[in-house]
Scaffold this motif. Structure first.
Motif, PDB file in Angstrom:
ATOM      1  N   TYR A  36      84.473  57.688  33.393  1.00 43.75           N
ATOM      2  CA  TYR A  36      83.035  57.542  33.635  1.00 43.75           C
ATOM      3  C   TYR A  36      82.772  56.335  34.524  1.00 43.75           C
ATOM      4  N   PHE A  37      81.811  56.483  35.411  1.00 42.73           N
ATOM      5  CA  PHE A  37      81.229  55.358  36.137  1.00 42.73           C
ATOM      6  C   PHE A  37      79.816  55.182  35.600  1.00 42.73           C
ATOM      7  N   LEU A  38      79.491  53.979  35.180  1.00 41.23           N
ATOM      8  CA  LEU A  38      78.120  53.631  34.835  1.00 41.23           C
ATOM      9  C   LEU A  38      77.561  52.843  36.005  1.00 41.23           C
ATOM     10  N   ILE A  39      76.427  53.283  36.519  1.00 40.20           N
ATOM     11  CA  ILE A  39      75.806  52.636  37.674  1.00 40.20           C
ATOM     12  C   ILE A  39      74.394  52.225  37.275  1.00 40.20           C
ATOM     13  N   CYS A  40      74.053  50.968  37.586  1.00 38.01           N
ATOM     14  CA  CYS A  40      72.703  50.474  37.304  1.00 38.01           C
ATOM     15  C   CYS A  40      72.428  49.296  38.232  1.00 38.01           C
ATOM     16  N   HIS A  41      71.206  48.765  38.151  1.00 32.08           N
ATOM     17  CA  HIS A  41      70.910  47.586  38.961  1.00 32.08           C
ATOM     18  C   HIS A  41      69.947  46.661  38.233  1.00 32.08           C
ATOM     19  N   GLY A  42      69.962  45.429  38.708  1.00 30.23           N
ATOM     20  CA  GLY A  42      69.022  44.417  38.251  1.00 30.23           C
ATOM     21  C   GLY A  42      68.206  43.933  39.428  1.00 30.23           C
ATOM     22  N   ASN A  43      67.100  43.246  39.129  1.00 29.53           N
ATOM     23  CA  ASN A  43      66.179  42.823  40.184  1.00 29.53           C
ATOM     24  C   ASN A  43      66.428  41.417  40.706  1.00 29.53           C
ATOM     25  N   SER A  44      67.371  40.700  40.108  1.00 29.96           N
ATOM     26  CA  SER A  44      67.684  39.343  40.564  1.00 29.96           C
ATOM     27  C   SER A  44      69.150  39.049  40.269  1.00 29.96           C
ATOM     28  N   ASP A  45      69.657  38.003  40.904  1.00 32.80           N
ATOM     29  CA  ASP A  45      71.044  37.588  40.644  1.00 32.80           C
ATOM     30  C   ASP A  45      71.255  37.300  39.162  1.00 32.80           C
TER      31      ASP A  45
END
Length: 117
Positions: A36-45
């Motif tokens: 599995y690859f889990l992909i996500c993002h955040g809005n700041s460092d």
């Protein structure tokens, strides 16, 4: 521990730190790297680092070996390798550029609704 249980731990940890647009790609039979690859993002460092740190901490609390964590200091694309699950945590500016969902477009998406309730 099964691959789905490891994925669930990573998803819950990312969600706990308010990761955005979580996607899990089932890579079994497509990639030799992980199931599995889990992909996500955040809005700041800081948020990107917090997400990665929480995934690592939760994995270790569940006696999972974190094989590798890359990109933490730059916080643009952090990779957390849990063996059968690899988490890709992007800064929002980088996610669209690399677009892993399109790159691995032949991989089916795992339904995360049960985990994110």
């Amino acid at each position: 521990m099964t691959e789905k249980e490891i994925l669930s731990i990573a998803v819950k940890a990312a969600d706990d730190k308010k990761a955005m647009d979580l996607v899990a790609l089932k890579m079994e039979g497509i990639s030799l790297i992980a199931d599995y690859f889990l992909i996500c993002h955040g809005n700041s460092d800081k948020q990107v680092q917090a997400i990665a740190r929480e995934i690592k901490d939760q994995a270790e609390e569940n006696d999972l070996l974190v094989k590798r964590m890359e990109g933490f200091d730059e916080a643009r694309w952090i990779l957390v390798d849990l063996g059968s699950v690899v988490a890709h945590i992007f800064h929002k500016d980088e996610r669209g550029y690399y677009n892993l969902e399109r790159l691995w477009g032949d991989a089916p998406q795992e339904d995360l609704s049960g985990v994110l309730q």
